[in-house]
Design an enzyme around this catalytic site. Structure first.
Site, PDB file in Angstrom:
ATOM      1  N   ARG A  78       5.866  31.293  25.204  1.00  0.00           N
ATOM      2  CA  ARG A  78       5.216  31.794  23.991  1.00  0.00           C
ATOM      3  C   ARG A  78       4.626  33.180  24.205  1.00  0.00           C
ATOM      4  NH1 ARG A  78       2.742  25.917  21.999  1.00  0.00           N
ATOM      5  NH2 ARG A  78       4.630  25.344  20.851  1.00  0.00           N
TER       6      ARG A  78
ATOM      7  N   HIS B 278      11.177  30.593  16.884  1.00  0.00           N
ATOM      8  CA  HIS B 278      11.349  29.848  18.140  1.00  0.00           C
ATOM      9  C   HIS B 278      10.078  29.814  18.984  1.00  0.00           C
ATOM     10  CE1 HIS B 278      13.047  33.376  20.824  1.00  0.00           C
ATOM     11  NE2 HIS B 278      11.941  33.709  20.227  1.00  0.00           N
ATOM     12  N   GLU B 279      10.017  28.802  19.848  1.00  0.00           N
ATOM     13  CA  GLU B 279       8.833  28.440  20.638  1.00  0.00           C
ATOM     14  C   GLU B 279       7.657  28.055  19.747  1.00  0.00           C
ATOM     15  OE1 GLU B 279       9.534  27.869  23.526  1.00  0.00           O
ATOM     16  OE2 GLU B 279      11.399  28.991  23.560  1.00  0.00           O
ATOM     17  N   GLY B 280       7.950  27.472  18.597  1.00  0.00           N
ATOM     18  CA  GLY B 280       6.901  27.004  17.705  1.00  0.00           C
ATOM     19  C   GLY B 280       6.692  27.939  16.537  1.00  0.00           C
TER      20      GLY B 280
END
Length: 604
Positions: free
Chosen positions: A312, A456-458
């Site tokens: 992140r 992406h990655e949340g």
């Protein structure tokens, strides 16, 4: 950019002080500079010239292999040869024992040159770092060491076609591989069956092997898996099987490519749908992908979050550098593009020469906005990396504070640059006008590449839920109080300088407003009410953090030269044009507005 990078590292973050610590004692400002010089050169020679090529010549699958431009392999080979994959690792792993903040600073050049190409080493480092934290000694020796050397590359396999961010709904199963399943020297051995979607770097011929880290559920004695996230475990699943010493056995694991995803941006990074255990390959004569358990059964998410949190911060930095690339391109264009004439008392004088568009106030507004977003975002990313060094090498008190700050800042470090450096890319297109919308100029690609970073990655929604639902309230709000302490310290310093006193008071008021909104959101104790507007809270919180960063930078950017004045102007812009937005975002949070939660499907 290099001047700004050096300013952030040396004048603001004081990275040379890290050399007083045992782990970094062999380093100096000269070695740090040499690492940045090498990274800048490789990025300039092997990455940047091919950024457009890997965008236009997308990966394609012939049913057997994935084909990529030769430049991709050349770029990866150059990166591997530099030793940067193991830059922060111990000497006995072939590493340089560099601070995380220097490693991240080196990464800026690659993300700016070609974020798609830089994705392969980023994933590999994250994969290996996870194994260093949670793997067994043999898993570190066999898998992590070969990734750090660049012999093998790595991935993370979380999402599934039916379960994107909802990891509790994954269906991939892992069953013990026979009676001797727990005797394998590489770890307890399982057979996996299932499908994974959106796997970046999931298939290619860039390295000798690909090491997948796969989330799957282990069934209980009744054959059923536990509901939710409780039964999720983590497994090492190599593309090609290896023996206990890390040599390839010559046997292909039961992992196969079902197809490539065709993306808006990041086209130079393969993005895959992978099938595990479909029976196309049968290692040992039976179907099921061979995987080795990492950690304990049921600890999969705990282990995976080690990689996800690192990723992140990396995603945020990638977003920053795409914004930075667009800023520099639009700045260069604005200085060269003549259009329009000065307006005098009687209007425009068509007999006068046209002036460069950078002389128009609105163009300067767009450039200044970009500067405030990308330079502020870069400072935030490097600050978080500096906190990682503090957490791992500082004294007990500073390490504890660093951990708390990382808890509350990681959602911001990922989400804020993903939104506002994307906005910087949009402004870059606007500066170029119609030319910006064409493929004759690079700014449209920067925007397309950056659009992924909000997902992406949340996603933003997930980061907002994490921030308001967990990070600011956990342990009695200790993380939030740690951040408030840092902000207050900056405010007190700035109040001593007349030129910064107004901004200091603005920041203090903004922090108080965020504190009130946090309490108001949770006033009823009902999570549904508190979190209905979590994304707005995330945006406001992010702007608070960036205002603090800019005020702190202003305390360092003193002087009357163009460089310092540019930093001071960017800070003034952020406080005058951006920070006032915080109040509008927080109003629905404070009153726990229920519109978005209560609206019914049919009303749309």
């Amino acid at each position: 950019m290099r001047q700004t990078l050096d300013f952030l590292l040396n004048d603001w973050l004081k990275v040379e002080a890290l050399n007083q610590r045992e782990r970094f004692a062999d380093h100096s400002s000269e070695t740090f500079g040499a690492v940045l010089d090498t990274s800048e050169r490789i990025a300039r020679e092997k990455f940047a010239p091919f950024n457009r090529l890997v965008d236009t010549e997308e990966p394609h699958f012939d049913g057997d292999k994935v084909h990529l431009p030769a430049a991709t392999k050349a770029a990866m080979d150059a990166f591997v040869e530099s030793g940067l994959l193991a830059a922060a690792q111990d000497y006995d792993l072939g590493g340089m024992q560099l601070p995380c903040v220097i490693e991240m600073a080196a990464k800026t050049f690659f993300s700016k040159a070609s974020v798609a190409l830089s994705g392969y080493p980023m994933l590999t480092k994250g994969n290996a770092n996870l194994l260093m934290a949670h793997g067994t000694d043999r898993q570190r020796e066999v898998f992590a060491a070969n990734e750090f050397s660049g012999r093998w590359f790595g991935t993370m396999c979380l999402s599934e076609p039916q379960a994107g961010s909802s990891l509790s709904d994954i269906a991939t199963r892992a069953e013990p591989d026979g009676d001797d399943a727990f005797a394998d020297v590489l770890g307890p051995r399982y057979r996996l069956k299932g499908n994974k979607m959106w796997i970046s770097g999931g298939e290619h011929e860039l390295s000798e092997n690909i090491i997948h880290l796969v989330l799957a559920k282990i069934p209980g004695p009744d054959g059923k898996t536990l509901p939710g996230t409780k039964g999720i475990s983590l497994f090492i699943v190599p593309k090609k099987l290896v023996n206990a010493t890390g040599e390839l056995t010559g046997e292909r694991n039961d992992v196969s490519l079902a197809g490539l995803n065709h993306k808006l941006g990041y086209r130079g990074t393969t993005n895959c749908l992978l099938n595990f255990g479909e029976g196309r390959f049968k290692p040992g004569g039976k179907a099921g992908a061979v995987g080795y358990l990492v950690g304990q059964p049921g600890d999969g998410l705990k282990c995976m979050f080690h990689m996800m949190n690192e990723a992140r911060i990396g995603v945020g930095l990638g977003a920053v550098m795409l914004g930075y690339a667009g800023y520099e391109a639009s700045l260069e264009y604005a200085r060269q593009r003549p259009q329009g004439r000065p307006i005098g008392p009687s209007g425009k004088d068509s007999s006068q020469a046209q002036r460069p568009i950078i002389e128009h106030a609105d163009v300067r507004r767009m450039l200044l906005a970009q500067k405030s977003f990308v330079e502020g975002g870069l400072a935030l990313s490097l600050f978080c990396a500096r906190l990682v060094d503090e957490e791992h090498t500082g004294d007990e008190a500073s390490a504890t504070e660093a951990k708390l700050l990382l808890e509350v800042l990681t959602p911001i470090a990922k989400s804020w640059p993903s939104e506002w450096c994307l906005e910087a890319n949009s402004l870059a297109i606007q500066v170029l006008g119609g030319y910006g919308y064409t493929r004759d100029f690079p700014v449209e690609q920067y925007w397309r590449d950056n659009r992924l970073n909000m997902i992406h990655e949340g996603t933003h929604g997930i980061q907002g839920l994490d921030l308001l639902g967990r990070k600011v309230v956990m342990n009695g709000g200790n993380a939030l109080m740690a951040l408030a302490g840092r902000i207050n310290a900056t405010v007190q310093q700035a109040l001593q300088q007349p030129a910064l006193a107004e901004q200091a008071n603005q920041l203090a008021a903004a922090m108080a407003r965020v504190g009130r909104a946090t309490k108001a959101a949770w006033a009823t104790g009902n999570p549904e009410e508190a979190l209905a507007n979590a994304t707005l809270y995330l945006q406001a919180f992010g702007h608070l953090v960036l205002a603090w960063v800019w005020l702190d930078l202003s305390l360092c950017a003193t002087g009357e030269n163009d460089f310092a004045r540019g930093k001071q102007a960017a800070a003034k812009y952020f406080f005058a044009y951006e920070l006032p937005k915080l109040a509008a975002w927080l109003e629905p949070v404070e009153r726990r507005d229920g519109l978005c939660r209560e609206i019914e499907d049919g009303w749309f």
